[in-house]
Design a protein around this motif. Structure first.
Motif, PDB file in Angstrom:
ATOM      1  N   VAL A 206     -14.048   3.672  -4.412  1.00 43.06           N
ATOM      2  CA  VAL A 206     -12.830   2.720  -4.898  1.00 43.06           C
ATOM      3  C   VAL A 206     -11.780   3.042  -4.494  1.00 43.06           C
ATOM      4  N   ALA A 207     -11.153   4.363  -4.403  1.00 45.21           N
ATOM      5  CA  ALA A 207      -9.891   4.502  -2.606  1.00 45.21           C
ATOM      6  C   ALA A 207     -10.105   3.664  -1.980  1.00 45.21           C
ATOM      7  N   ILE A 208     -11.587   4.066  -0.808  1.00 44.55           N
ATOM      8  CA  ILE A 208     -12.026   3.074  -0.121  1.00 44.55           C
ATOM      9  C   ILE A 208     -12.127   1.356  -0.209  1.00 44.55           C
ATOM     10  N   LEU A 209     -12.073   1.150  -0.770  1.00 44.78           N
ATOM     11  CA  LEU A 209     -12.794  -0.325  -1.356  1.00 44.78           C
ATOM     12  C   LEU A 209     -11.129  -1.108  -1.524  1.00 44.78           C
ATOM     13  N   GLN A 210     -10.353   0.024  -2.098  1.00 45.37           N
ATOM     14  CA  GLN A 210      -8.886  -0.528  -2.323  1.00 45.37           C
ATOM     15  C   GLN A 210      -7.604  -0.297  -0.690  1.00 45.37           C
ATOM     16  N   LEU A 211      -8.646   0.743   0.153  1.00 42.72           N
ATOM     17  CA  LEU A 211      -7.927   0.627   1.489  1.00 42.72           C
ATOM     18  C   LEU A 211      -8.047  -0.830   1.985  1.00 42.72           C
ATOM     19  N   ILE A 212      -9.673  -1.391   1.817  1.00 41.90           N
ATOM     20  CA  ILE A 212     -10.120  -2.270   3.015  1.00 41.90           C
ATOM     21  C   ILE A 212      -9.538  -3.785   2.281  1.00 41.90           C
ATOM     22  N   ASP A 213      -9.232  -3.401   0.570  1.00 40.40           N
ATOM     23  CA  ASP A 213      -9.097  -4.623   0.712  1.00 40.40           C
ATOM     24  C   ASP A 213      -7.294  -4.335   1.288  1.00 40.40           C
ATOM     25  N   GLN A 214      -6.838  -3.912   1.445  1.00 42.65           N
ATOM     26  CA  GLN A 214      -5.114  -3.999   1.403  1.00 42.65           C
ATOM     27  C   GLN A 214      -5.580  -4.209   2.896  1.00 42.65           C
ATOM     28  N   LYS A 215      -6.387  -4.685   3.415  1.00 47.71           N
ATOM     29  CA  LYS A 215      -6.565  -4.786   5.373  1.00 47.71           C
ATOM     30  C   LYS A 215      -6.371  -3.486   6.209  1.00 47.71           C
ATOM     31  N   LYS A 216      -6.094  -2.257   5.532  1.00 46.69           N
ATOM     32  CA  LYS A 216      -5.904  -0.905   6.412  1.00 46.69           C
ATOM     33  C   LYS A 216      -6.907  -0.004   6.878  1.00 46.69           C
ATOM     34  N   LEU A 217      -8.176  -0.657   7.074  1.00 44.62           N
ATOM     35  CA  LEU A 217      -9.193  -0.007   7.042  1.00 44.62           C
ATOM     36  C   LEU A 217     -10.590  -1.227   7.361  1.00 44.62           C
ATOM     37  N   SER A 218     -11.660  -1.324   7.716  1.00 46.76           N
ATOM     38  CA  SER A 218     -12.877  -1.502   7.430  1.00 46.76           C
ATOM     39  C   SER A 218     -14.217  -1.158   7.943  1.00 46.76           C
ATOM     40  N   LEU A 219     -15.354  -1.901   6.788  1.00 47.70           N
ATOM     41  CA  LEU A 219     -15.990  -1.357   6.429  1.00 47.70           C
ATOM     42  C   LEU A 219     -17.148  -0.699   8.094  1.00 47.70           C
ATOM     43  N   ASP A 313      -3.434  12.956  -5.059  1.00 48.44           N
ATOM     44  CA  ASP A 313      -2.440  12.217  -5.141  1.00 48.44           C
ATOM     45  C   ASP A 313      -2.726  10.493  -5.232  1.00 48.44           C
ATOM     46  N   TYR A 314      -3.529  10.571  -4.437  1.00 49.42           N
ATOM     47  CA  TYR A 314      -3.539   8.443  -4.689  1.00 49.42           C
ATOM     48  C   TYR A 314      -4.515   8.486  -5.444  1.00 49.42           C
ATOM     49  N   VAL A 315      -5.650   9.290  -5.824  1.00 47.45           N
ATOM     50  CA  VAL A 315      -6.342   8.722  -7.336  1.00 47.45           C
ATOM     51  C   VAL A 315      -6.203   8.937  -8.673  1.00 47.45           C
ATOM     52  N   GLN A 316      -5.068   9.952  -8.181  1.00 42.68           N
ATOM     53  CA  GLN A 316      -4.421   9.776  -9.424  1.00 42.68           C
ATOM     54  C   GLN A 316      -3.385   8.840  -9.848  1.00 42.68           C
ATOM     55  N   ARG A 317      -2.502   8.351  -8.439  1.00 41.60           N
ATOM     56  CA  ARG A 317      -1.671   7.125  -8.766  1.00 41.60           C
ATOM     57  C   ARG A 317      -2.459   5.699  -8.964  1.00 41.60           C
ATOM     58  N   HIS A 318      -4.074   5.820  -8.166  1.00 41.80           N
ATOM     59  CA  HIS A 318      -3.940   3.806  -7.896  1.00 41.80           C
ATOM     60  C   HIS A 318      -5.733   3.834  -8.259  1.00 41.80           C
ATOM     61  N   ILE A 319      -5.933   5.395  -9.290  1.00 42.93           N
ATOM     62  CA  ILE A 319      -6.630   5.375 -10.218  1.00 42.93           C
ATOM     63  C   ILE A 319      -6.991   5.203 -11.078  1.00 42.93           C
ATOM     64  N   PHE A 320      -6.950   6.485 -11.614  1.00 44.93           N
ATOM     65  CA  PHE A 320      -6.554   7.148 -12.970  1.00 44.93           C
ATOM     66  C   PHE A 320      -5.716   6.684 -13.630  1.00 44.93           C
ATOM     67  N   ALA A 321      -4.101   6.195 -12.898  1.00 45.40           N
ATOM     68  CA  ALA A 321      -3.126   5.917 -13.425  1.00 45.40           C
ATOM     69  C   ALA A 321      -3.435   4.430 -14.107  1.00 45.40           C
ATOM     70  N   PRO A 322      -3.376   3.695 -13.026  1.00 45.31           N
ATOM     71  CA  PRO A 322      -3.975   2.096 -14.114  1.00 45.31           C
ATOM     72  C   PRO A 322      -5.230   1.927 -14.724  1.00 45.31           C
ATOM     73  N   ALA A 323      -6.030   3.145 -14.975  1.00 44.83           N
ATOM     74  CA  ALA A 323      -7.224   2.354 -15.447  1.00 44.83           C
ATOM     75  C   ALA A 323      -6.719   3.235 -16.878  1.00 44.83           C
ATOM     76  N   GLY A 324      -5.891   4.296 -17.361  1.00 46.43           N
ATOM     77  CA  GLY A 324      -5.564   5.003 -18.698  1.00 46.43           C
ATOM     78  C   GLY A 324      -6.521   6.590 -18.732  1.00 46.43           C
ATOM     79  N   MET A 325      -6.675   7.408 -16.860  1.00 43.98           N
ATOM     80  CA  MET A 325      -7.854   7.512 -17.946  1.00 43.98           C
ATOM     81  C   MET A 325      -6.522   9.240 -18.008  1.00 43.98           C
ATOM     82  N   THR A 326      -6.282  10.062 -18.365  1.00 43.51           N
ATOM     83  CA  THR A 326      -5.394  10.990 -18.947  1.00 43.51           C
ATOM     84  C   THR A 326      -6.059  12.452 -18.632  1.00 43.51           C
ATOM     85  N   GLY A 327      -7.323  12.140 -19.085  1.00 45.64           N
ATOM     86  CA  GLY A 327      -7.970  13.470 -19.082  1.00 45.64           C
ATOM     87  C   GLY A 327      -8.982  14.138 -17.717  1.00 45.64           C
TER      88      GLY A 327
END
Length: 469
Positions: A206-219, A313-327
């Motif tokens: 998901v982190a990689i796909l988010q960066l692809i969506d932001q045009k920061k890298l490609s497949l 830090d990336y997965v915490q800020r951009h995946i766990f926090a938005p999804a509400g994953m506190t554990g």
């Protein structure tokens, strides 16, 4: 230690005396049929001596321990149907005796000299044909059946963990079993954190796909483009992000003698890159598919390099926090993590601690921890578009492998109303499964602090019988 994607994982065997042999099963009276009968009888005996005798008779290069492990994994095999037969080859559909694992089993010999060499392949990526499908149950029917299965596993001391199934906004199944800490007699609860093995790969994807969506890298960006100075030219120049996400880059594993020696000094994805970065590809990148933990380590390193953030830090800020994953997290094993369960692996017939097999901490390939509710939240955040645009998620969870088992960082399976995506994870003392069924808005999570398949068997059992409408 091995974090696995496929559900053929150290399954709990039935006692050898409860497993019937193939002696009365009608297999073709051909050289291949006789070899298959001998091999199946040995497998289903669960006896080292019988397996060794077949290995010697048919000059099989495979180690006895490998076949014995497969016998433990499956509880033996039963034949469902012969698919094709010739003097030198027999292909049939088989099923594990202790679970729903389904195989296309192929046996090959030289028909003129059948004991010269026996080749056996049990492919569990094949999907069941309609006539061999497991009948669907009502919601109350599957709940009752699953309760009975779980209770039998608990009675056999083969289950400790929990399962949560949510359909839409409603919980349709929830139970926990066993001990999170056997020494302290701490029971498993809804907030218990379980190690999840390879399920971390979904977060990395998901982190990689988010960066692809932001045009920061490609497949199709190469490792060398994204990680300048990568030591091995073969990987740097030829392996792409797409190949890493689909296990087709030939990047290999991380477990073995080098990991065992450096286990407690490997503290980041970059540490693994320093240790394994000089290795050449195992095969020409893009020509095969072979499950690769190291490939996802590279993806984790790419997340850090491209985003400019520490991977954790990336997965915490951009995946766990938005999804509400506190554990959910990957804090080091020596950190005090409330409610983190102890893991137990089977050794000499006894459950013992898996602590000496664990890495310093989980990383991009696996080894973190999560809870039943957090993983449901993750599945729901994917489906709602919170973590990825829906079109990108649809592409990531489509078949992208020749074996039709993997998308971009997600295991995939089924068709139509039965289509699902998710990931499994397993290693000594840990097992987990997440399956998301978009058509029925169903999310299945099963977690355990015992060897696979404690959780896998429950998730598979439920998925194969749950109502689809």
């Amino acid at each position: 230690m091995k974090w696995l994607a496929l559900p053929i994982l150290l399954l709990t065997a039935l006692p050898a005396q409860t497993i019937p042999t193939m002696a009365q099963t009608a297999l073709p009276d051909t050289p291949a049929g006789q070899a298959a009968r001998d091999w199946m009888d040995a497998l289903n005996s669960g006896e080292r001596a019988q397996i060794a005798a077949v290995k010697e008779k048919y000059h099989r290069p495979n180690p006895v321990d490998g076949t014995l492990s497969f016998a433990t994994q499956t509880g033996g095999l039963k034949v469902l149907r012969v698919e094709s037969s010739s003097p030198g080859e027999l292909v049939m559909f088989t099923e594990a005796k202790t679970s729903d694992l389904f195989f296309r089993s192929t046996f090959r010999v030289d028909a003129t000299d059948p004991t010269a060499r026996l080749e056996v392949n049990n492919d569990n990526s094949v999907r069941r044909p309609p006539d061999l499908a497991i009948p669907r149950l009502t919601q109350s029917g599957i709940n009752t059946a699953l309760d009975a299965k779980a209770d039998a596993m608990v009675k056999a001391d083969a289950l400790s963990g929990g399962m949560l199934v949510v359909r839409g906004k409603s919980t349709v199944y929830y139970r926990v079993w066993g001990m999170a800490d056997r020494a302290a007699k701490t029971p498993v609860t809804r907030t218990t954190k379980f190690r999840i093995g390879s399920m971390n790969k979904m977060f990395t994807a998901v982190a990689i796909l988010q960066l692809i969506d932001q045009k920061k890298l490609s497949l199709d960006d190469t490792v060398g483009k994204l990680l300048p100075g990568y030591p091995n030219a073969g990987i740097a120049q030829k392996v792409t992000v797409r190949m890493l996400l689909t296990h087709s880059g030939g990047t290999g594993d991380i477990f073995g003698p080098e990991f065992d020696k450096e286990r407690l000094t490997l503290k980041s994805n970059e540490d693994y890159v320093r240790l394994f970065g000089t290795r050449a590809p195992l095969f020409e990148p893009g020509t095969q598919e072979r499950y690769s933990n190291y490939g996802f380590i590279l993806l984790g390193a790419i997340v850090s390099k491209v985003s400019g953030e520490d991977y954790y830090d990336y997965v915490q800020r951009h995946i766990f926090a938005p999804a509400g994953m506190t554990g959910t997290g990957s804090l080091p094993e020596d950190a005090a993590v409330p409610d983190r369960s102890k893991g137990y692996m089977k050794k000499d017939g006894q459950w013992v601690s898996n602590a000496d097999t664990l890495p310093f901490r989980g990383m991009a390939a696996g080894g973190g921890y999560s809870t039943l509710d957090d993983l449901v939240k993750f599945g729901q955040a994917l489906e709602s578009g919170t973590l990825l645009p829906k079109a990108l998620l649809a592409d990531a969870t489509a078949d992208h492998t020749k074996g039709k088992w993997y998308g971009y960082g997600f295991m995939v399976g089924g068709d139509g109303a039965d289509r699902w995506y998710g990931h499994g994870g397993g290693a000594p003392g840990m097992n987990g499964e997440l399956r998301v069924f978009p058509a029925s808005q169903t999310v299945i999570v099963a977690l355990s602090n015992l060897d696979p398949p404690a959780a896998t068997n429950l998730a598979e059992f439920y998925a194969n019988r749950m109502p689809l409408n």
